[in-house]
Write an enzyme that holds these catalytic residues in place. Structure first.
Site: not given
Length: 788
Positions: A666, A268, A168, A660, A92, A170, A571
């Site tokens: 599934h 809130e 954001s 690898r 801020r 929200d 790898r």
């Protein structure tokens, strides 16, 4: 949309960033996915030969200058895609609010020749950026007067371009359907709710959950929709007078119906109709005093901002990052500061200040008690969510329900997909609300033929939204060989309409049933299909239920594998994904996981391509990023199998990297549905049910339903910005039946994006973007055509 005739196609690689410098900063509250946006801006910027700078700690870093503004390289943004929050920090900043601070910031930018800013943050951060842009020339004049910069610099850096991306959790920004971080925050909330439900179930408890959203109820609303909460409190839609009574009646009714738990979700910023706050404690005390239920409060707090970004947020942020760089390269002194955002599945540019003004309008409407308007200003996606929630959460007493005497059957067809159960629940509840009798068919068309069909009630589908797989059971069997028996069952049970939730088999099944109408009158009823398959290979829809959950599974697994590969160093992993012949999961998984390559059927590749990929990885091993990730769709090529590619890479990489392989299998069909799939499944299915009601009214003649036109057998799909009903007969031309995929697939346009982010040179057609649109107020009708 513009016709493609009057515009030459536009290619990303033809745009030049030479001589341009782009600064990227994150500001305001953090959100998951900001890093993916930063990564995309940096890499796309470097790709067009622009210089890119990090501005650390938001506007504070811009004011402080020094080593807070640093030029970055390709590797600077490696390994940040899967990290939540923002790695460049956000603070801020009081000083940027003063002219003095902005003067200092302008000086620091000019020193480095930065006249393009990409700001990732909320509406406060974006408003600040716009003011900075408006003052820019005045600030430079003042710096010149003070002798800090010369007249030459004033001319050279005369204009500041600004592009915003909304980060954001929200989702409180008007003009954009989804802001970066919203989907991930929903993931956190849903994980908590799913966990709380099991303990509430054990103890017969009531839980009051408080979620973030001081001025916006999106998170509360969508999580209530996604978990089937009993009650939800949001600032935009305060409860009516006397809500205390109605809520307690609802809770006790649910208990009487043998429901062992109650979930109440409170934003809130929740208020009552007199603008007085409704707190989670107040709700708890009310339940305890009036009903004596054992009640607990859980405040989710900053958990919602944390954790790794979801696949949706990574892809959204990556797409927005490209758009942002494009917008900066194309900006002129005359174009207004814009935000890049998503409308439906379409990337759009909107004037920043129009969005900010609209967002402030919502707040004003709420302050003045104009709540209906506040909901409308929030946009069609929000309004659609609210309407669906109201439709599904409260059962009207039987006496108040209309009686249509229609019977509607619901079935699942194809392989299991997460979100199918949410779709069944919505269909059943909307059907009952519309006055129909609802029937559930067990085990797809096969079960139908065997008479496995029973009436299903409102309460039977309670708690289904969070369940993975298919509770009704699903089979891949097509109806053609059981036509006689299915027709018998339709007649015996007097079924007047069919709703099929499933994948490609469901689509084929509807084609077969509509072809059988000549022979069997029983099939002359409205039929609708809702696409549900992890492969996302159904024609007529950009998305299918279950694909998002599978994508998250793939992304999570790739994150873990990358960690393993980073530890071992040098790898490369070859990972095989599902999807039949459809490359959606492999391609989008690669984009979300930051893979080096993805082999898919839709884009033919040969040995030269494989060789180029091996060479590319060999080069990569010389940098600081010593790991590789390659995805392969299971059917991308019958000869270049996963084993073949693994052996080829192993041989060619000898002495440079080892290899690898991992077949995901599934696990991609399982797991609890993601918030997107719950929400998408619920909304699309509710809409399909309303269509059935409309068709039943239209086709009811002389005491019976008779529908035999093409437009009475439809598929409901998400197309770009809208949900559209399309006759399955018309979709035939769009389908490649041999490989069970649509002939044209929207996501193939994003393929070059994945390649560029993995450092390949490629051609990227961006003709679709670049039109600045306006923030439109939608009409209530439009909300129904609705975004997801």
């Amino acid at each position: 949309t513009r016709s493609d005739m009057d515009h030459q196609p536009k290619f990303f690689e033809n745009l030049s960033g030479t001589g341009k410098a782009i600064g990227v900063l994150t500001s305001g509250g953090d959100a998951q996915g900001m890093n993916a946006a930063v990564r995309a801006v940096v890499r796309m910027g470097i790709y067009v030969k622009a210089k890119v700078y990090f501005v650390y700690e938001g506007y504070q870093g811009m004011v402080d200058g020094g080593d807070n503004i640093v030029e970055v390289s390709w590797e600077s943004v490696s390994s940040i895609l899967q990290v939540g929050g923002t790695v460049i920090g956000s603070a801020r900043c009081k000083s940027f609010r003063t002219r003095e601070g902005r003067l200092q910031a302008a000086y620091n930018l000019v020193q480095r020749g930065i006249t393009n800013l990409c700001v990732i943050g909320g509406d406060g951060s974006l408003t600040g950026a716009n003011l900075f842009r408006e003052e820019w020339s005045g600030l430079l004049e003042e710096l010149a007067q003070k002798g800090k910069i010369d007249e030459e610099a004033v001319k050279k850096y005369a204009y500041l371009n600004i592009v915003g991306m909304v980060g954001s959790i929200d989702n409180d920004f008007c003009g954009t359907d989804m802001t970066i971080g919203t989907d991930s925050a929903l993931h956190r909330i849903i994980e908590v709710v799913d966990a709380i439900m099991t303990t509430a179930q054990s103890h017969q408890r009531t839980f009051v959950l408080e979620v973030m959203g001081r001025h916006c109820g999106y998170l509360a609303l969508v999580s209530a929709l996604a978990c089937g909460a009993d009650w939800v409190f949001i600032p935009e839609y305060p409860p009516e007078e006397g809500w205390e009574d109605s809520m307690c009646v609802k809770l006790s009714e649910n208990r009487a119906r043998k429901k062992r738990l109650n979930i109440i979700i409170v934003a809130e910023g929740a208020i009552d109709c007199h603008n007085k706050p409704i707190t989670s404690e107040k709700v708890k005390d009310l339940v305890v005093q009036r009903l004596g239920f054992d009640t607990r409060v859980t405040i989710l707090g900053h958990v919602q901002r944390g954790g790794t970004p979801s696949a949706f947020d990574r892809i959204l942020a990556s797409r927005m990052g490209v758009e942002a760089v494009l917008a900066l390269l194309e900006a002129t002194p005359a174009t207004p500061a814009c935000v890049v955002s998503l409308s439906g599945n379409q990337a759009v540019r909107l004037p920043l200040m129009e969005c900010v003004q609209m967002t402030q309008e919502v707040q004003k409407a709420m302050d003045e008690g104009r709540f209906v308007e506040a909901v409308r200003l929030r946009g069609r996606s929000f309004e659609n969510n609210l309407n669906t929630y109201k439709l599904l959460s409260h059962k009207k007493p039987d006496a108040e329900l209309p009686k249509t005497n229609f019977n509607v059957a619901v079935l699942n067809v194809g392989a299991p997909a997460a979100g199918m159960n949410a779709a069944v629940r919505a269909a059943v509840r909307v059907g009952i609300t519309e006055g129909h009798k609802m029937f559930a068919v067990i085990d797809g068309f096969e079960g139908f033929a065997r008479g496995k069909i029973k009436e299903i009630s409102w309460g039977d589908v309670g708690g289904w939204t969070g369940q993975g797989g298919s509770i009704l059971g699903t089979k891949r069997t097509l109806p053609a060989k059981y036509l006689e028996k299915i027709a018998d069952q339709m007649r015996t049970n007097n079924i007047n309409a069919l709703m099929v939730i499933g994948g490609f088999e469901a689509y084929l099944g509807l084609l077969e049933l509509s072809a059988a109408r000549e022979k069997y009158d029983e099939f002359c009823v409205p039929m609708v299909m809702v696409p549900a398959t992890v492969s996302n290979n159904v024609p007529g829809s950009d998305f299918s239920i279950g694909a998002d959950t599978a994508l998250n599974t793939i992304t999570d697994t790739c994150d873990r594998i990358k960690q393993s590969a980073s530890g071992t160093k040098r790898r490369v992993f070859i990972i095989e994904t599902m999807g039949g012949y459809c490359g959606y999961l492999a391609n989008m998984g690669a984009l979300a996981a930051g893979a080096d390559a993805a082999y898919i059927f839709e884009e033919q590749f040969d040995i030269r391509e494989l060789q180029a990929n091996v060479e590319h990885l060999t080069e990569k091993m010389k940098t600081s990023i010593q790991r590789g990730l390659v995805l392969r769709n299971e059917n991308c090529n019958e000869n270049y199998t996963t084993d073949f590619i693994y052996q080829l890479y192993s041989e060619e990489g000898k002495g440079v990297f080892d290899c690898r392989k991992n077949v995901l299998g599934h696990m991609q069909q399982g797991g609890a549905p993601s918030p997107f799939d719950r929400n998408f499944g619920t909304k699309i299915s509710a809409k399909a049910m309303q269509w059935i009601s409309k068709k039943l009214k239209e086709t009811y003649r002389k005491g019976k339903v008779f529908a035999n036109t093409d437009d009475s057998v439809c598929l409901l799909g998400m197309r770009r910005r809208n949900l559209v009903f399309q006759p399955v007969a018309e979709l035939k031309n769009e389908t490649d039946f041999v490989h069970r995929i649509p002939k044209e697939q929207w996501w193939l346009k994003l393929r070059p994006l994945m390649k560029i982010l993995a450092k390949y040179k490629t051609s990227y057609d961006v003709s679709d973007s670049g039109q600045l649109e306006h923030v439109a107020m939608h009409s209530p009708k439009e909300a129904e055509a609705g975004a997801i």
